[in-house]
Structures are given as C-alpha cells and as structure tokens.
Design an enzyme around this catalytic site. Sequence first.
Site, PDB file in Angstrom:
ATOM      1  N   ASP A   1      -2.370  48.123 -26.483  1.00  0.00           N
ATOM      2  CA  ASP A   1      -1.626  48.935 -26.388  1.00  0.00           C
ATOM      3  C   ASP A   1      -1.472  49.946 -25.112  1.00  0.00           C
ATOM      4  O   ASP A   1      -0.248  50.417 -24.911  1.00  0.00           O
ATOM      5  CB  ASP A   1      -1.498  50.042 -27.833  1.00  0.00           C
ATOM      6  CG  ASP A   1      -0.757  49.282 -28.975  1.00  0.00           C
ATOM      7  OD1 ASP A   1      -0.511  48.236 -28.860  1.00  0.00           O
ATOM      8  OD2 ASP A   1      -0.773  50.240 -30.100  1.00  0.00           O
TER       9      ASP A   1
ATOM     10  N   LYS B   1      -7.173  42.861 -41.365  1.00  0.00           N
ATOM     11  CA  LYS B   1      -7.519  43.782 -42.314  1.00  0.00           C
ATOM     12  C   LYS B   1      -7.350  45.185 -41.632  1.00  0.00           C
ATOM     13  O   LYS B   1      -8.350  45.595 -41.158  1.00  0.00           O
ATOM     14  CB  LYS B   1      -9.364  43.573 -42.603  1.00  0.00           C
ATOM     15  CG  LYS B   1      -9.813  44.519 -43.642  1.00  0.00           C
ATOM     16  CD  LYS B   1     -11.147  44.328 -43.786  1.00  0.00           C
ATOM     17  CE  LYS B   1     -11.752  45.400 -44.639  1.00  0.00           C
ATOM     18  NZ  LYS B   1     -11.370  46.984 -44.206  1.00  0.00           N
TER      19      LYS B   1
ATOM     20  N   SER C   1     -10.861  44.005 -38.800  1.00  0.00           N
ATOM     21  CA  SER C   1     -10.973  45.505 -39.064  1.00  0.00           C
ATOM     22  C   SER C   1     -11.517  46.218 -37.667  1.00  0.00           C
ATOM     23  O   SER C   1     -10.668  46.431 -36.942  1.00  0.00           O
ATOM     24  CB  SER C   1     -11.993  45.811 -40.142  1.00  0.00           C
ATOM     25  OG  SER C   1     -12.103  46.946 -40.557  1.00  0.00           O
TER      26      SER C   1
END
Length: 521
Positions: free
Chosen positions: A325, A339, A314
């Site tokens: 990224d 999650k 999460s």
Amino acid sequence: MSQKLKIAGWLCAGALAGALGTASLQSAARNSNLAPLPLHELEQFAAVFGMIKSDYVEPVDEKKLITDAIAGMVSSLDPHSQYLDKKTYQEFREGSSGRFVGLGIEITQEDGLIRIVSPIEDSPAYRAGLLPGDLITKIDDTAVRGLSLSDAVKRMRGEPNTKVTLTIFRKDENRTFPVTITRAEIRTQSVKTKMVEPGYAWVRLSQFQERTVEDFVRKVSDLYEKDPHIKGLVLDLRNDPGGLLDAAVAISAAFLPKDVTVVTTNGQIAESKATFRASPSDYMRRPGSDPLARLPAALKKVPLVVLVNEGSASASEIVAGALQDHKRATIMGSQTFGKGSVQTVRPLGPDTGLKITTARYYTPKGTSIQARGIVPDIMVDDTAEGSPYASLHVREADLEKHLSGAGEAKKDPALEKELEKEREEAIKRLEAESKKPASQRRPPDYGSEKDFPLQQALAKLKGKPVKVSKTLTERKVAADRQDGADKVAERISSKPAPKPAGDKTEQRQDKTPQKDKSQDK
C-alpha cells in the site's frame, strides 16, 4: 425427573450461572450493550449435565464435562478461537518464544484427522520427510479420529530423545505409512539471511516470534557489514504462518517511513478499534531502546521485492499489505492465505486462557485481508513449468466456519466445477510424481539457485524480464462489499493504538494461519 437429577442439575445451573455472571460483569466493562443471559438455554445445559451425571453408562468426570463444553462453545465460533487448558496454554506460550520440545510441525484439524500445514525447517519432522497436506491418522497406537487438537498435541509432545510413531496418509500418493520420529528441543530460527549474489541479499522470515525482531536486526546488520552497497533485497515470506502482531509491525517499520500506518483493526470492543503505526510505541513490547535504531539507514531505501504464496498468512500478510500500500516494495508470488483476523489471548486463571477472535485486519488503504489475502503485484509460478498444484492449495476462504471477508465473492457453481476438474488433474500429476525417488520429489530449498520465484525476484531487482505466471489468477471479490470494508477502516484510521494491559504477547497474539493451528507438536 428424579430427585438426584434435579439436585445435580440445579447445582450445575447455580455454579454455571455464578461463573457466567462473573464473566458477564468482567465483559460489561468492555461492552455495555451485552444482552441478558439466556436462562432457558442455561437450564437446558444444566439438565443435560445432570442427565449425563446420573444416567450415563459409567461415571464421568464433572470438570472434564464442563471443560469440554467450554472448548466446544469456543471452537464453534471460527477456526482460530480456542479454549486453552493448562497444557495447551503452556505450549502456546512456548510456541511464541520459539523454543519447545516436539516434532516440529504446524498442524490443524481436517475431517476428524490432523493435517500437517507445514514442517518447521530443519526440525525432526522436516528431516523425516513429512510434507504439507499429510494427514496423521494414528499417534503410536492411538487413532486420531475423535481426539481434540490439544489431545493430539499432548500425545506428540514428550521428553527429548524419546520416539513417537505417526501413521501418515498421503492423499497425493493414496497410501498410508508409518514414520518414527525422535522428539527434540525445537529452537526455530525465524530469520535466515544470505547474499545470493554480489549486491543482492535474501532475508527469509519463517515465523513472527518474540526473538524475530532482534534476530532480524542482527542478521540484516551483518549483511550490510559484508556489503554496505547492497543494490537489492528480497524479503521472503513464503509459507510464513504469522505470529506476533508487534513483530509484524516492527518488520514493516524497518522499511517504511516513521509513523506511517502499518495496519488497522476493527471489532466490537474499544481496544479492538486501533491503528498500528511504524512507531516504537506500537511495536516495542517492553521499555528500552528501539532495536530498529541499530539498522543501517540504507534499508529504508534499498529496492525491495517481497515473495509470498498461499502459505503466507496473518502477520506476514500484514507486512506484505503495508509495504504494498505504501508502494515500498513489489509483491511477487501467489495470492496469500487470507487470515485477516486478530486473536487475543485472555487469561482465565494462572494456567488457562481463552484465545478468541476480537477484530479484523485492514491494510493501510483500508482493504480487508480476511478471506481475501494480499494479491501480488506480479503473479509468479512455483516452478519454471508453472504451478501444477495450485488448485490443491487451501486458503482461509476454504475453511469451515471462517469469518466472511468484506468483499468475499459467492461461490460460482460453474467455477467450482472447473476447479474440481483442475484438482483431479493435479492429483494425477502428484500420483505420477510420487513414483519418483524421494530425493527428486522434495522441492528446491528456499534461497537456493533452483528457487524459481527467488530468481524472478532477482530479475525484477535487476530490471530484467520476469516470467509472469500465465495460469495464476486472483480470487475475485465483490467491489461493493469491499467498499464497505474501506469505510470501516477509514473510521478507525485516525485512532491511536491502545496499550493493552499485561504481556503484549498474550494480548496481541496472532499465530494461526490455517484452521485451528497449533505450533509444533
């Protein structure tokens, strides 16, 4: 149907219809496309309620019947949605603050029992030797099977310095044994730091709580006071189950350029379609000065390695995905939990609430986290000898009723058979390991000299060879479905994050990496 049954049934139907009508009107403000209420099914519910009231072998509390029905309806959605009764709601709020009385364990339900996800570091449960994967079968003299997660939590909670006896079944060792633990006030320290070597710092986040950002700023600033010329930093997110979304955005922003995208969300309602950026307006929970402004400027450029594993879920996946990224850090370890869903807590009154899944998470490039997780740039084993128990690790994709992930691959029968064989071999290794003294079975502490992944992270920062795993592999996803996730994220990437009403802790709480997890009990 008797007259008494009819009266009871229609009274229930009227009350239920009224309540649902109110809820429907409230929801309509957020979604104008709601379908009409299913009256036939509501009549059946009322009839069942009436039959239980009139025919059951002994009297049943009406309020409990309705509460249990609500809880069952919510829990049928996915592993992370939950009805929060008075006690659970209070514990939920305590958990996000990082202070509560209990044993210090993260738990979930499994096959009617309570499974320990992980003991909180330095807690009574941790000191008692409880391990991830242990199953609780009894709490004092009460069998766990048949208890709801919240009921089990209530029995494990209590006053400080009182004792509770848990009966533990350890699958790995195929044995059952009792453990008596003294309850204590748990003050979780979600941030730990130290200089592991001259010029190289280690920062560990065990959860994302209300105090995490302030603690992070203070402790990282202390590191730079001791050594203003830090040459490399390891951000350790292993077994971090998540927490508050705004804390995850803030920690990401500490390392990223201002205003870049950290995470996007997408769901049915307007407020779930959002972009959260590395901006104070998106991570500050209250008006005031930006806590990140106190961090040394060097933190934005220091060489960075992020350690993750299957227990990173999460909020920790949001941080790892954003840093990956934007090519700000090298991600090392094993594929994370997966999650990738947002849980929003909506108050139902002064002391109850509904924790409901409202959106999915996407990394800045539009990759869905759900049921896939973050794939490290460099796969690294748990130990120098490999990851002997990797096949036993549970991820989001293994949970019953989990939301399907964009790009989630269908199970391959041949692969499943191979995995089952690997699990059997891993269990045999665990059985052999269990015969060793307890002091030899506990894995090395994170941050220690024997912490193998940390040593590989330091090697990467120094430009030395890294011992890359020869066995860990990515859980593949279907490319065509992943492309669909990318397009969804692209549609919302330009939209600013809405400012939810009320306390942001409640509106954007996200802390259940593994099944219906409740924090400490």
